[in-house]
Design a protein around this motif. Structure first.
Motif, PDB file in Angstrom:
ATOM      1  N   GLN A 173      -0.901   7.999   3.978  1.00  0.00           N
ATOM      2  CA  GLN A 173      -0.761   9.020   2.937  1.00  0.00           C
ATOM      3  C   GLN A 173       0.671   9.561   2.898  1.00  0.00           C
ATOM      4  OE1 GLN A 173      -3.244   9.892   0.638  1.00  0.00           O
ATOM      5  NE2 GLN A 173      -1.428  10.750  -0.338  1.00  0.00           N
ATOM      6  N   LEU A 174       1.266   9.753   4.062  1.00  0.00           N
ATOM      7  CA  LEU A 174       2.664  10.198   4.114  1.00  0.00           C
ATOM      8  C   LEU A 174       3.592   9.169   3.487  1.00  0.00           C
ATOM      9  CD1 LEU A 174       2.546  11.680   7.696  1.00  0.00           C
ATOM     10  CD2 LEU A 174       3.207  12.962   5.639  1.00  0.00           C
ATOM     11  N   ARG A 175       3.349   7.888   3.763  1.00  0.00           N
ATOM     12  CA  ARG A 175       4.171   6.833   3.165  1.00  0.00           C
ATOM     13  C   ARG A 175       4.001   6.840   1.643  1.00  0.00           C
ATOM     14  NH1 ARG A 175       3.459   2.384   6.296  1.00  0.00           N
ATOM     15  NH2 ARG A 175       1.360   2.155   5.494  1.00  0.00           N
ATOM     16  N   PHE A 176       2.770   7.040   1.169  1.00  0.00           N
ATOM     17  CA  PHE A 176       2.516   7.092  -0.269  1.00  0.00           C
ATOM     18  C   PHE A 176       3.239   8.292  -0.896  1.00  0.00           C
ATOM     19  CE2 PHE A 176       0.080   8.618  -3.921  1.00  0.00           C
ATOM     20  CZ  PHE A 176       0.052   7.480  -4.706  1.00  0.00           C
ATOM     21  N   ASP A 177       3.175   9.446  -0.227  1.00  0.00           N
ATOM     22  CA  ASP A 177       3.745  10.671  -0.785  1.00  0.00           C
ATOM     23  C   ASP A 177       5.273  10.725  -0.706  1.00  0.00           C
ATOM     24  OD1 ASP A 177       1.172  11.479  -1.317  1.00  0.00           O
ATOM     25  OD2 ASP A 177       1.066  12.897   0.362  1.00  0.00           O
ATOM     26  N   PHE A 178       5.856  10.175   0.371  1.00  0.00           N
ATOM     27  CA  PHE A 178       7.289  10.361   0.590  1.00  0.00           C
ATOM     28  C   PHE A 178       8.100   9.076   0.697  1.00  0.00           C
ATOM     29  CE2 PHE A 178       5.291  14.118   2.615  1.00  0.00           C
ATOM     30  CZ  PHE A 178       5.798  15.080   1.765  1.00  0.00           C
ATOM     31  N   GLY A 179       7.466   7.960   0.971  1.00  0.00           N
ATOM     32  CA  GLY A 179       8.199   6.722   1.201  1.00  0.00           C
ATOM     33  C   GLY A 179       8.547   6.004  -0.085  1.00  0.00           C
ATOM     34  N   GLY A 180       9.595   5.228  -0.033  1.00  0.00           N
ATOM     35  CA  GLY A 180       9.979   4.433  -1.187  1.00  0.00           C
ATOM     36  C   GLY A 180      10.468   5.254  -2.348  1.00  0.00           C
ATOM     37  N   THR A 181      10.656   4.596  -3.444  1.00  0.00           N
ATOM     38  CA  THR A 181      11.113   5.274  -4.653  1.00  0.00           C
ATOM     39  C   THR A 181       9.956   5.379  -5.628  1.00  0.00           C
ATOM     40  OG1 THR A 181      13.292   4.317  -4.325  1.00  0.00           O
ATOM     41  CG2 THR A 181      12.822   5.198  -6.498  1.00  0.00           C
TER      42      THR A 181
END
Length: 100
Positions: free
Chosen positions: A87-95
């Motif tokens: 969920q953290l990767r979805f919310d903050f990771g990538g562009t």
């Protein structure tokens, strides 16, 4: 601590920290509670699950303790460390469009 704008470096540091604590596998795998049983194998399976579950909670607490206070409430409901990590990767990771 994760502030929302420093995800990339936070992600790397958390990977190092959880790897050192031998908890990294909890960011990539989950274990489900085994079915009830009375055999020796059932007891071993349940014991393995309980050990995994305790370590998973440690991983969750570590992730939460390394977040800014304002973010904790949004992630403390996650059932597993992997769910929180994803969920953290979805919310903050990538562009993403919202980050642009």
């Amino acid at each position: 601590k994760l502030t929302g704008t420093n995800y990339d470096i936070w992600h790397k540091k958390m990977t190092f920290l959880l790897n050192e604590q031998e908890l990294f596998e909890h960011l990539t795998t989950i274990m489900t509670r085994p079915p009830e049983g009375t055999t020796a194998q059932s007891r071993r399976d349940l014991e393995a699950f309980e050990t995994w579950s305790k370590k998973d909670r440690c991983a969750c607490f570590t992730l939460l303790s390394c977040m800014h206070d304002d973010l904790i409430g949004a992630y403390e409901h996650c059932a597993t460390a992997k769910e929180m990590w994803d969920q953290l990767r979805f919310d903050f990771g990538g562009t993403s469009v919202s980050r642009l």
